[in-house]
Design a protein around this motif. Sequence first.
Motif, PDB file in Angstrom:
ATOM      1  N   GLY A   1      12.480 -12.480   3.688  1.00 52.69           N
ATOM      2  CA  GLY A   1      11.634 -11.573   4.448  1.00 52.69           C
ATOM      3  C   GLY A   1      11.612 -10.153   3.943  1.00 52.69           C
ATOM      4  O   GLY A   1      10.710  -9.376   4.289  1.00 52.69           O
ATOM      5  N   MET A   2      12.596  -9.764   3.107  1.00 56.23           N
ATOM      6  CA  MET A   2      12.626  -8.383   2.618  1.00 56.23           C
ATOM      7  C   MET A   2      11.397  -8.056   1.776  1.00 56.23           C
ATOM      8  O   MET A   2      10.888  -6.931   1.805  1.00 56.23           O
ATOM      9  N   GLY A   3      10.919  -9.033   1.024  1.00 59.11           N
ATOM     10  CA  GLY A   3       9.719  -8.808   0.229  1.00 59.11           C
ATOM     11  C   GLY A   3       8.486  -8.621   1.090  1.00 59.11           C
ATOM     12  O   GLY A   3       7.602  -7.810   0.762  1.00 59.11           O
ATOM     13  N   ASP A   4       8.412  -9.346   2.197  1.00 61.25           N
ATOM     14  CA  ASP A   4       7.291  -9.180   3.129  1.00 61.25           C
ATOM     15  C   ASP A   4       7.292  -7.781   3.721  1.00 61.25           C
ATOM     16  O   ASP A   4       6.237  -7.153   3.882  1.00 61.25           O
ATOM     17  N   VAL A   5       8.493  -7.285   4.018  1.00 64.75           N
ATOM     18  CA  VAL A   5       8.626  -5.931   4.556  1.00 64.75           C
ATOM     19  C   VAL A   5       8.146  -4.902   3.537  1.00 64.75           C
ATOM     20  O   VAL A   5       7.413  -3.962   3.869  1.00 64.75           O
ATOM     21  N   LEU A   6       8.564  -5.079   2.279  1.00 59.69           N
ATOM     22  CA  LEU A   6       8.134  -4.149   1.233  1.00 59.69           C
ATOM     23  C   LEU A   6       6.615  -4.155   1.080  1.00 59.69           C
ATOM     24  O   LEU A   6       5.988  -3.090   0.965  1.00 59.69           O
ATOM     25  N   ALA A   7       6.012  -5.332   1.094  1.00 57.17           N
ATOM     26  CA  ALA A   7       4.551  -5.425   0.969  1.00 57.17           C
ATOM     27  C   ALA A   7       3.857  -4.669   2.096  1.00 57.17           C
ATOM     28  O   ALA A   7       2.882  -3.936   1.871  1.00 57.17           O
ATOM     29  N   GLY A   8       4.360  -4.827   3.311  1.00 56.29           N
ATOM     30  CA  GLY A   8       3.790  -4.115   4.447  1.00 56.29           C
ATOM     31  C   GLY A   8       3.938  -2.615   4.319  1.00 56.29           C
ATOM     32  O   GLY A   8       3.024  -1.847   4.665  1.00 56.29           O
ATOM     33  N   MET A   9       5.080  -2.168   3.793  1.00 54.93           N
ATOM     34  CA  MET A   9       5.291  -0.729   3.608  1.00 54.93           C
ATOM     35  C   MET A   9       4.350  -0.151   2.555  1.00 54.93           C
ATOM     36  O   MET A   9       3.817   0.949   2.723  1.00 54.93           O
ATOM     37  N   ILE A  10       4.178  -0.883   1.446  1.00 55.82           N
ATOM     38  CA  ILE A  10       3.277  -0.386   0.391  1.00 55.82           C
ATOM     39  C   ILE A  10       1.861  -0.228   0.946  1.00 55.82           C
ATOM     40  O   ILE A  10       1.214   0.804   0.761  1.00 55.82           O
ATOM     41  N   ALA A  11       1.395  -1.270   1.641  1.00 60.03           N
ATOM     42  CA  ALA A  11       0.045  -1.208   2.205  1.00 60.03           C
ATOM     43  C   ALA A  11      -0.076  -0.057   3.199  1.00 60.03           C
ATOM     44  O   ALA A  11      -1.068   0.691   3.200  1.00 60.03           O
ATOM     45  N   SER A  12       0.938   0.117   4.029  1.00 59.58           N
ATOM     46  CA  SER A  12       0.907   1.159   5.043  1.00 59.58           C
ATOM     47  C   SER A  12       0.866   2.562   4.441  1.00 59.58           C
ATOM     48  O   SER A  12       0.030   3.398   4.809  1.00 59.58           O
ATOM     49  N   LEU A  13       1.785   2.826   3.524  1.00 61.91           N
ATOM     50  CA  LEU A  13       1.886   4.176   2.976  1.00 61.91           C
ATOM     51  C   LEU A  13       0.723   4.509   2.038  1.00 61.91           C
ATOM     52  O   LEU A  13       0.285   5.665   1.960  1.00 61.91           O
ATOM     53  N   LYS A  14       0.196   3.504   1.363  1.00 63.18           N
ATOM     54  CA  LYS A  14      -1.002   3.734   0.548  1.00 63.18           C
ATOM     55  C   LYS A  14      -2.223   3.951   1.448  1.00 63.18           C
ATOM     56  O   LYS A  14      -3.096   4.770   1.140  1.00 63.18           O
ATOM     57  N   ALA A  15      -2.293   3.233   2.565  1.00 65.25           N
ATOM     58  CA  ALA A  15      -3.402   3.432   3.505  1.00 65.25           C
ATOM     59  C   ALA A  15      -3.382   4.847   4.071  1.00 65.25           C
ATOM     60  O   ALA A  15      -4.423   5.461   4.290  1.00 65.25           O
ATOM     61  N   GLN A  16      -2.192   5.381   4.295  1.00 60.82           N
ATOM     62  CA  GLN A  16      -2.065   6.714   4.867  1.00 60.82           C
ATOM     63  C   GLN A  16      -2.268   7.833   3.848  1.00 60.82           C
ATOM     64  O   GLN A  16      -2.914   8.842   4.132  1.00 60.82           O
ATOM     65  N   PHE A  17      -1.711   7.643   2.646  1.00 53.75           N
ATOM     66  CA  PHE A  17      -1.615   8.774   1.715  1.00 53.75           C
ATOM     67  C   PHE A  17      -2.332   8.567   0.391  1.00 53.75           C
ATOM     68  O   PHE A  17      -2.355   9.483  -0.429  1.00 53.75           O
ATOM     69  N   ASP A  18      -2.860   7.371   0.166  1.00 53.51           N
ATOM     70  CA  ASP A  18      -3.599   7.097  -1.066  1.00 53.51           C
ATOM     71  C   ASP A  18      -2.737   7.484  -2.274  1.00 53.51           C
ATOM     72  O   ASP A  18      -1.603   7.047  -2.391  1.00 53.51           O
ATOM     73  N   ASP A  19      -3.240   8.324  -3.165  1.00 52.81           N
ATOM     74  CA  ASP A  19      -2.497   8.675  -4.373  1.00 52.81           C
ATOM     75  C   ASP A  19      -1.480   9.795  -4.153  1.00 52.81           C
ATOM     76  O   ASP A  19      -0.817  10.230  -5.098  1.00 52.81           O
TER      77      ASP A  19
END
Length: 490
Positions: free
Chosen positions: A430-448
């Motif tokens: 499940g740790m990889g699923d958590v990382l995927a969710g974090m990447i999507a979240s932080l990129k959605a918020q802050f882009d580049d």
Amino acid sequence: MQLPVYHSTQIQAWEQRWFEQQNSSLGLMQQAAWAISQKLHHHILKNSLSIKKIAVWCGSGKNAGDGYYIAIYLKSLGYNISIFTMPAGQSTDLKQAVADAHANQLPISNHFDVNNDYDCHIDALFGIGLNRELDQNWQSIVHHFNRLSGFKVAVDLPSGLNANTGASLPVAIKVDVTYTILAEKIGLFTGQATEYVGQLELISLIPKDNMLQAFAYLSTQQVKLPIRQSFGHKGTYGHVLVVGGHKNMGGAVIMAAEAAFHAGAGKVTVICDALHHSAILARAPNIMIKDINQIDAQEIEQILKEIDAVCFGMGLGRDQWAKQTFDVWFQQLHQQQKLHVVLDADALWFLSDQSIKLGQNFYMTPHAGEAARLLDISVAQIEQDRFTAIRQLQQRYNGAWVLKGAGSLSLFHDKIMICTAGNAGMGTGGMGDVLAGMIASLKAQFDDQICLSDVVTLHAQAGDLLAQNGQRGIQAYDMAKAIYHVVNHP
């Protein structure tokens, strides 16, 4: 600040350029030994270690020369020193080091039958040039070193550890402190390295020249996210879509979605098998849900216009239904040029069957097993050289990559970053699923405004927060509150 790290050939070439300027190789050897002996002496005093008798294990190269001079300088500081070595051909510098050791009346034994009478053992057997597997005799010597009690020190890097890959060859010496000379080597920070290196200290001796270029960088430990504006609302902070959730696997999408919310996303939608909807709403009623079996290509196209990032593949499965679902979604996703797309887990399984180049808005997060399938090689080959593996992944598929594991690597454009946070307790489902969710979240918020390696670091720091009371038994579903903490308290 991102700290540069180097390949052994870069360091050797830099060192050679220094000698070509008429600087003394023997003098550099003596400088390194003096600095290490002083640092070790200070470490012993600072930590009130009861060390009087020290065994210095010397090979037959430059590393051994360092060892002989370390022995000489430690004797001058009042320690009882013995040198153990194996007779072999010697360079001019090493012959001088041996002669100086004899002149200082240091006992030198031509064997490694070292007993347990010593409080400290110093490994000066092999240097950064070792790139072959140790034979049975040297493996036995390494095992003997590791079995002995006492404080353990490595000169430059633990013998048996590949300086460029972090792989053991196939065994390596385990130490409490490594004093690495001139510059940090890439292999000290990834793969199996953390098992052997212990506390790492740099012995910086000569100025870096313009020809020395970083091979990779260590990720910063201080990730600062932009401050939220007081008039923001849920639409301001990004809408994350999580797609996966085979009828037999619902947990992965839940963990990815919760990670996305706790990393700060304004809205999260999960599209999965309807069998999991009740469980999702019971655990997190703020998550929006849709039935993956009731959505056609036209609706997918419309949904993708309304979100900022998607993580795809967690719990998708690998059966015929999963393949059909992957094909339908991937056909839409790979056309996206602005939407941030994270491919993880089973999406990577099916990606390996695709002959396609992805955009820089795609982020792939394989572990070694998934990377091996993507490159059609063995897991052992991945772990033997993780730096080459992540570059090959990008060359084959384009996009940005995270190669998960100890010392996770991130690659965006042409820059490799090494994560130095994280712990062995994070090796759980499940740790990889958590990382995927974090990447999507932080990129959605802050882009580049946020780089991929920073997200990997935040994920690792959340895992370290959970491990404060022990690594064994850490669960991925406990990461949510830890993520909330690290994104708010850098």
